[in-house]
Design a protein around this motif. Structure first.
Motif: not given
Ligand code: BGC
Length: 349
Positions: A80-82, A247-249, A313-315
């Motif tokens: 995810n994001r930094i 959903y992308d949360n 569903l990314e833990t």
């Molecule tokens: C992110 C999405 C992204 C996707 C594929 C997800 O984990 O939250 O925003 O598009 O991964 O990279």
């Protein structure tokens, strides 16, 4: 139980293999040396018909195209994001690639798209291993990660991650499989029923970066405390969702102290397939493929890897936990094995 090694494709002149684990009832999981990724999970429906329930491609190049959504891959070093592609850890600032906007997504890319070695196989498991040198994509520590996939006779795919580093560091590994339990990758996942054992989600700004606030799911489209269809409220305008992405949360699991527990339940009632997600991590990203292209991207067979055709569903640790002190985080201690486990348990209803 058996494990077969199958040639898949070439990537940058190197051979990519699939290790296929088959259990006593004929269900199987196909795991790739590319990204220590999930290529297929072939699981029975309520009538015993075995079908593939994950999205993917018939060639290696598509798996490493970042626009195609990290299909099935082990994402690292930090999922995810930094924010701003930087963080401070033990008094030092580290800079990671701004591979999307002004932030880092999924570790910056190099780690997630690499080829892994196979360290060991057994009757029901394969262990992939990858070395990431100190400073790769900006992260500290000579870092060795292992991902062990085990398929049990009762159709559980278990993923054991382990990290060893020569310096204190951080790790946020996840698996980025997109599930479509119908076995028909042409259908959207809006009719899948979902439950997530979480009362809060991490609030995000207009770039989907965590603000540090937690939002209550109650009374909002984010509420999956009771099982209901993903499509019920997916198009409702909501502050933490972008346009028609849906959903992308990140959800804050009730279980956030490292115990191994149920995190989510997914059901597709026509096929009768059900999947439970178990993890020891405190968060889970619900992503329904809303950033995937709307036109047809050809997937495995003639399937569609496109808008809303799969649910990930990314833990994980919460996004940007490296910069937000109030978010739970346990770090990697030098020369001590860091471990985390996620299971996808398949049954029928
Ligand atoms: C992110 C999405 C992204 C996707 C594929 C997800 O984990 O939250 O925003 O598009 O991964 O990279």
């Amino acid at each position: 139980m058996s494990v077969e090694k199958l040639y898949f494709d070439e990537l940058n002149g190197k051979k990519v293999y699939i290790y296929k684990i088959t259990n006593s009832s004929g269900a199987s999981a196909e795991l790739m040396t590319l990204g220590a990724g999930v290529h297929a999970i072939n699981i029975p429906d309520k009538n015993g018909k075995i079908e593939d329930v994950v999205l993917g491609f018939d060639n290696a190049a598509d798996y490493v195209n970042p626009d195609y959504g990290y299909q099935g891959l082990t994402v690292g070093r930090w999922a995810n994001r930094i924010r701003d592609g930087k963080f401070t850890f033990e008094g030092r600032e580290y800079t990671t690639p701004q591979n999307q906007g002004t932030w880092t997504l999924h570790g910056g890319g190099t780690f997630s798209f690499g080829l892994w070695d196979v360290e060991e196989t057994g009757d029901d498991f394969v262990t992939f291993k990858r070395f990431s040198p100190d400073g790769e994509d900006g992260f500290p520590g000579n870092f060795t990660m292992r991902v062990k996939y085990t398929l049990t006779n009762d159709n559980t795919l278990k993923i054991d991650y382990s990290v060893l580093s020569d310096k204190n560091t951080v790790a946020n590994p996840t698996n980025h499989t997109y599930f479509n339990l119908s076995g028909k990758a042409g259908e959207t996942v809006e009719n899948h029923y979902l439950q997530i054992l979480a009362d809060y989600f991490t609030e995000t700004d207009t770039s989907q970066l965590a603000t540090g606030e937690l939002g209550e799911v109650k009374g909002t489209m984010m509420d999956f405390t009771a099982l209901h269809k993903i499509g019920d409220n997916i198009d409702e305008p909501f502050r933490a969702c972008i346009g028609d992405v849906g959903y992308d949360n990140n959800y804050c699991l009730r279980n956030k102290d490292g115990a191994f527990a149920l995190a989510a339940v997914l059901e597709e009632r026509e096929s009768g397939r059900k999947m439970e997600v178990y993890t020891d991590l405190p968060g889970i990203q619900l992503y329904c493929g809303g950033w995937l292209k709307r036109d047809y991207t050809v997937g495995k067979g003639d399937s569609k890897v496109t808008y809303r055709r799969g649910v990930a569903l990314e833990t994980q640790f919460y996004p940007d936990a490296l910069n937000i002190d109030s978010f739970p985080l346990w770090t990697v201690k030098a020369d001590e094995e860091f471990k985390t486990t996620t299971e996808f348990r398949f049954t029928t209803i």
